[in-house]
Each structure stands twice: as structure tokens, then as C-alpha cells.
Design a protein around this motif. Structure first.
Motif, short mmCIF file in Angstrom:
data_model
loop_
_atom_site.label_atom_id
_atom_site.label_comp_id
_atom_site.label_asym_id
_atom_site.label_seq_id
_atom_site.Cartn_x
_atom_site.Cartn_y
_atom_site.Cartn_z
N MET A 163 2.35 -18.51 -8.37
CA MET A 163 2.00 -18.12 -7.04
C MET A 163 0.80 -17.70 -6.84
SD MET A 163 3.54 -14.44 -5.72
CE MET A 163 5.42 -14.90 -5.79
N SER A 164 -0.37 -17.83 -6.02
CA SER A 164 -0.96 -18.00 -6.25
C SER A 164 -1.81 -16.12 -6.13
CB SER A 164 -1.84 -18.65 -4.27
OG SER A 164 -1.86 -17.75 -3.82
N TRP A 165 -3.05 -16.07 -6.36
CA TRP A 165 -3.22 -14.70 -6.12
C TRP A 165 -3.69 -14.47 -4.91
CZ3 TRP A 165 -8.13 -13.15 -4.19
CH2 TRP A 165 -8.58 -14.02 -3.43
N ILE A 166 -4.09 -15.44 -3.61
CA ILE A 166 -4.01 -14.75 -2.45
C ILE A 166 -2.26 -13.95 -1.87
CG2 ILE A 166 -4.06 -15.20 0.09
CD1 ILE A 166 -6.05 -17.05 -1.42
N THR A 167 -1.28 -14.99 -2.28
CA THR A 167 0.26 -14.74 -2.20
C THR A 167 0.46 -13.14 -2.67
OG1 THR A 167 0.81 -16.76 -2.18
CG2 THR A 167 2.19 -14.97 -2.02
N ILE A 168 0.10 -12.39 -4.32
CA ILE A 168 0.18 -11.25 -4.97
C ILE A 168 -0.27 -10.48 -3.94
CG2 ILE A 168 0.16 -10.69 -7.18
CD1 ILE A 168 0.08 -13.12 -8.10
N LEU A 169 -1.77 -10.71 -4.27
CA LEU A 169 -2.98 -9.53 -2.45
C LEU A 169 -2.27 -9.40 -1.69
CD1 LEU A 169 -4.66 -7.79 -3.68
CD2 LEU A 169 -6.16 -9.23 -2.38
N TRP A 170 -1.48 -10.23 -0.83
CA TRP A 170 -1.37 -10.02 0.18
C TRP A 170 0.44 -9.20 0.55
CZ3 TRP A 170 -5.94 -11.57 0.39
CH2 TRP A 170 -6.64 -12.11 2.10
N SER A 171 1.15 -10.00 -0.30
CA SER A 171 2.28 -9.71 -0.50
C SER A 171 2.52 -7.57 -1.34
CB SER A 171 3.06 -10.07 -1.84
OG SER A 171 3.28 -11.56 -2.00
N MET A 172 1.59 -7.92 -2.18
CA MET A 172 0.90 -5.91 -2.39
C MET A 172 0.87 -5.26 -1.56
SD MET A 172 -0.07 -7.05 -6.48
CE MET A 172 -0.82 -5.18 -6.75
N ASN A 173 -0.14 -5.47 -0.84
CA ASN A 173 -0.10 -4.85 0.47
C ASN A 173 0.69 -4.36 1.40
OD1 ASN A 173 -1.78 -4.54 3.41
ND2 ASN A 173 -3.16 -4.75 2.44
N ALA A 174 1.35 -6.20 1.45
CA ALA A 174 2.80 -5.67 2.18
C ALA A 174 3.56 -4.73 1.95
CB ALA A 174 3.92 -7.01 3.19
N ALA A 175 3.97 -4.36 1.06
CA ALA A 175 5.30 -3.71 -0.20
C ALA A 175 4.46 -2.62 -0.07
CB ALA A 175 5.37 -4.39 -1.08
N ALA A 176 3.19 -1.85 -0.08
CA ALA A 176 3.16 -0.93 -0.34
C ALA A 176 3.16 -0.04 0.62
CB ALA A 176 1.50 -0.80 -0.83
N CYS A 177 3.08 -0.73 2.14
CA CYS A 177 2.86 -0.26 3.42
C CYS A 177 3.98 0.01 3.31
CB CYS A 177 2.43 -1.47 4.57
SG CYS A 177 0.59 -1.17 4.20
N LEU A 178 4.78 -1.47 3.10
CA LEU A 178 6.77 -0.21 3.22
C LEU A 178 6.88 0.82 2.86
CD1 LEU A 178 7.54 -4.38 3.64
CD2 LEU A 178 7.48 -2.81 5.63
N THR A 179 6.65 0.73 1.36
CA THR A 179 6.65 1.31 0.71
C THR A 179 6.74 3.01 1.24
OG1 THR A 179 6.94 0.28 -1.05
CG2 THR A 179 7.15 2.84 -1.50
N LEU A 180 5.44 3.06 2.18
CA LEU A 180 4.97 4.40 2.67
C LEU A 180 5.98 4.83 3.84
CD1 LEU A 180 1.09 4.28 1.75
CD2 LEU A 180 2.35 5.84 1.00
N ALA A 181 5.48 3.03 4.57
CA ALA A 181 6.49 3.43 5.50
C ALA A 181 8.37 4.16 5.36
CB ALA A 181 6.41 2.36 6.82
N GLY A 182 8.84 4.09 4.28
CA GLY A 182 10.23 3.96 4.20
C GLY A 182 10.40 5.49 3.76
N PHE A 183 9.14 6.26 2.94
CA PHE A 183 9.30 7.10 2.74
C PHE A 183 9.28 8.61 3.41
CE2 PHE A 183 6.55 10.88 1.40
CZ PHE A 183 7.54 11.98 0.37
N TYR A 184 8.14 8.00 4.59
CA TYR A 184 7.70 8.73 5.47
C TYR A 184 8.77 8.05 7.05
CZ TYR A 184 3.67 10.42 3.64
OH TYR A 184 2.59 10.96 2.73
N CYS A 185 9.29 7.81 7.66
CA CYS A 185 10.61 7.47 8.26
C CYS A 185 11.49 8.57 7.34
CB CYS A 185 10.98 6.24 8.31
SG CYS A 185 12.11 5.84 9.23
#
Length: 349
Positions: A1-23
Motif C-alpha cells: 500500500m502506497s504512502w498516499i493511500t495510507i495518508l488519505w485513508s487516515m485522513n478519512a478515518a479520522a474524520c469519520l471517527t470524529l463524525a461518529g462521536f459527535y453524532c
């Protein structure tokens, strides 16, 4: 897995985690719409990251055209939620600017699905591959759509809106919020200008709109978490204050009660609640409370309360309370009616 895929995926995962918590927080505090707005913006930021990752790894023109068209949906949701968040949370930002941005982004979204392949390009002829940070990235080659200037205008209005709101918050004296949230919003709006520059072929970089906006999401989450910490601290202080009040009331043999007129719900100090024969918890209505008074005094008390509520007067009455053993005790009661901003009585203390 490329570093770009990891970086963009981590960004999305962090946002979804925050979204779930505040929901979840919003589900428990439905009156605080800022939590739902934040959750929506975080989901949109995660979706943008997924679209951008797909565009960078697209192998066909058709695939790229579909992604660059549909990325406008989460972009619209993100920008609109940002604008409404600023209006509700900061009570700042000019209203006409907010309406202009939301209206213009909605028009961009509509035109994006009218034009083929979208509002950004008249035509994408091919994809070029280039190395970026050691990774091979796909970028479009085509003719820019002049209607895409509407997106650029909306970005400019968004930047002006953020600057105006930040100045307002700063002048109020809330400088930490102005620096953290306002500063991140201004920086994010500036970084978002790389999108038209890529479309016009001026710079050769992949789209990284998700990072421009996820920084705003992180700053918003930081301030919301501070608010929650302050609320928890205030709740502890109020609990201590309530304990002191109950001790003072019990020492003076006072019974305090408050009547929420809209809900017909009465709060009574714990010791007096027990003395009146009510359970430790549970709703108490006005009729429940007045049933503890002597039957011959109830109409007099109702009339005194009615006069206080209708005329905004202080309430005073003397009546008898029937004790559990059948004996009676005289009570002197005083109260005051409180109204809302429209002058409507909302509670009696």
C-alpha cells in the motif's frame, strides 16, 4: 500500500471517527445543532478524501470524469455546513454572504450535473501520469469549463466570510476561538485555491482539498471538546452549589420548588420531596403538589398562582399542609414568575 493511500485513508478515518462521536453527542443533546453540523462536515471531508484518492489512481478518462463530477456533492455539503456552523456557533459572519455562498454552491452543484462531463471541464481528453513524492499520480488533460469560474467566486466569498467572522469573534474578546477556528478556516479557504490552479493547468499537483478542509474540521473538534469540558466542569460546580443550597434550605426548614409552566413539571428540594410523600425521582405535576395541601385551601392557592402568572406579580399565600399522620401544618409561601424575551411566563420559583 502506497504512502498516499495510507495518508488519505487516515485522513478519512479520522474524520469519520470524529463524525461518529459527535453524532452520538447530538443524539443525546438534540437542541445543539452544531454537533450535527460538525458531524456532517466531517463525513463530507472523509468523502472528499475518498474521491481524491480514487482520482489520483484513476486509469481511465471515464473513471476520472465520474469521480470529478460526484466530488461536488460532498464539497457542497462541506461548505454549506461550514457556513451554517459559523452562523450558529459563533453568531458571526454577514448573513448576505452566508446566503450568497450557499446559493452559489447550490447553483454550481446543479450546473455540474447539467454539463458533461461537469462544471470543471468541457472535455477531458486523456490522463497524464506524473511522479509525486515517489508515487505515480493521474492528472487530467482537457479543456477547462468557463462556468467553473463560479466555483472560484464561491471560494472567494467563502474566504471573505471566514475573515469577516473571525474579525467579529476577535473583537468580542474571544481570541482563542478566533485564532484556532477562524485561523484554520481562513487557511483552509486559501489552500482550496489550488483546485482551480490544477484545473487550469497552472500547477501540477494532485487535489488535496480534504487536507485543506480537514484542518478546519480538527479545529472545530478541538473547540467543541473544550466546550464539553467546560460544560462538565460547570455541571460539577452546579452540583456542589445545589448541595450547599439544599443544606441551607434544610437548616432553615425551607422548601424550595420550581414550576416549569410549559411542561407542567415541578422540581422540589430532596428533603421536602420526601416530606411530601413523593418518590426520590419521577415527574411531579402541579396537581400532584397541590394535592398535599388541605382541600379547603387549594382553590385559594390556585387563584393566587393564577394572578401571579397572568399579571406577572409576586406570589404570596398561606395554606395548610396535611402530614402523613393526618395532622396539619401551616405553610407561608412566596414566589416569583419569570418570563421569556417575549414576556410569556415560563416558570415560577
Amino acid at each position: 500500500m502506497s504512502w498516499i493511500t495510507i495518508l488519505w485513508s487516515m485522513n478519512a478515518a479520522a474524520c469519520l471517527t470524529l463524525a461518529g462521536f459527535y453524532c452520538l453527542v447530538w443524539c443525546k443533546q438534540r437542541e445543539n445543532w452544531v454537533y450535527l453540523l460538525f458531524s456532517s462536515s466531517a463525513v463530507a471531508a472523509a468523502a472528499i478524501a475518498a474521491f481524491e484518492l480514487g482520482m489520483m489512481h484513476a486509469e481511465t478518462v471515464g473513471r476520472y470524469e465520474a469521480l470529478v463530477r460526484w466530488i461536488h456533492v460532498p464539497t457542497w455539503a462541506l461548505i454549506v455546513s461550514f457556513v451554517i456552523f459559523v452562523r450558529l456557533y459563533f453568531h458571526a459572519g454577514r448573513r448576505w454572504l452566508a446566503w450568497s455562498i450557499c446559493g452559489l454552491r447550490t447553483l454550481v452543484l446543479i450546473l455540474n450535473f447539467i454539463f458533461t462531463p461537469g462544471i470543471n471541464f468541457r472535455q477531458i481528453t486523456s490522463l497524464r501520469q506524473f511522479s509525486w513524492g515517489g508515487e505515480i499520480i493521474s492528472a487530467p488533460i482537457g479543456v477547462a469549463n468557463p462556468w467553473g469560474l463560479l466555483s472560484s467566486v464561491s471560494l472567494l466569498l467563502l474566504l471573505i466570510f471566514f475573515v469577516d467572522a473571525t474579525i467579529t469573534v476577535w473583537r468580542r474578546g474571544d481570541r482563542q476561538r478566533a485564532l484556532v477556528v477562524g485561523g484554520s478556516m481562513i487557511l483552509g479557504a486559501i489552500l482550496a485555491w489550488h483546485v482551480p490552479l490544477v484545473i487550469w493547468g497552472i500547477i501540477e499537483v494532485p487535489f488535496f482539498l480534504c487536507f485543506a478542509y480537514s484542518g478546519i474540521v480538527a479545529a472545530m473538534a478541538y473547540e467543541l471538546s473544550n466546550d464539553m469540558a467546560r460544560a462538565a466542569h460547570l455541571a460539577r460546580e452546579l452540583e456542589l452549589s445545589d448541595q450547599r443550597l439544599n443544606l441551607a434550605a434544610d437548616s432553615a426548614d425551607l422548601g424550595l420548588w420550581e414550576w416549569d409552566l410549559s411542561k407542567d413539571e415541578i422540581w422540589v428540594t430532596p428533603r421536602r420531596r420526601a416530606q411530601l410523600g413523593f418518590p426520590v425521582s419521577g415527574k411531579i405535576t402541579f396537581e400532584d403538589l397541590i394535592s398535599r395541601w388541605h382541600p379547603d385551601d387549594r382553590d385559594k392557592v390556585r387563584q393566587a398562582l393564577r394572578n401571579a402568572i397572568e399579571n406577572g406579580e409576586d406570589y404570596e399565600a398561606e395554606f395548610r399542609r396535611v402530614l402523613a399522620d393526618g395532622s396539619m401544618r401551616w405553610v407561608a409561601a412566596r414566589g416569583r414568575v419569570y418570563a421569556d424575551k417575549q414576556g410569556k411566563p415560563i416558570r415560577l420559583l
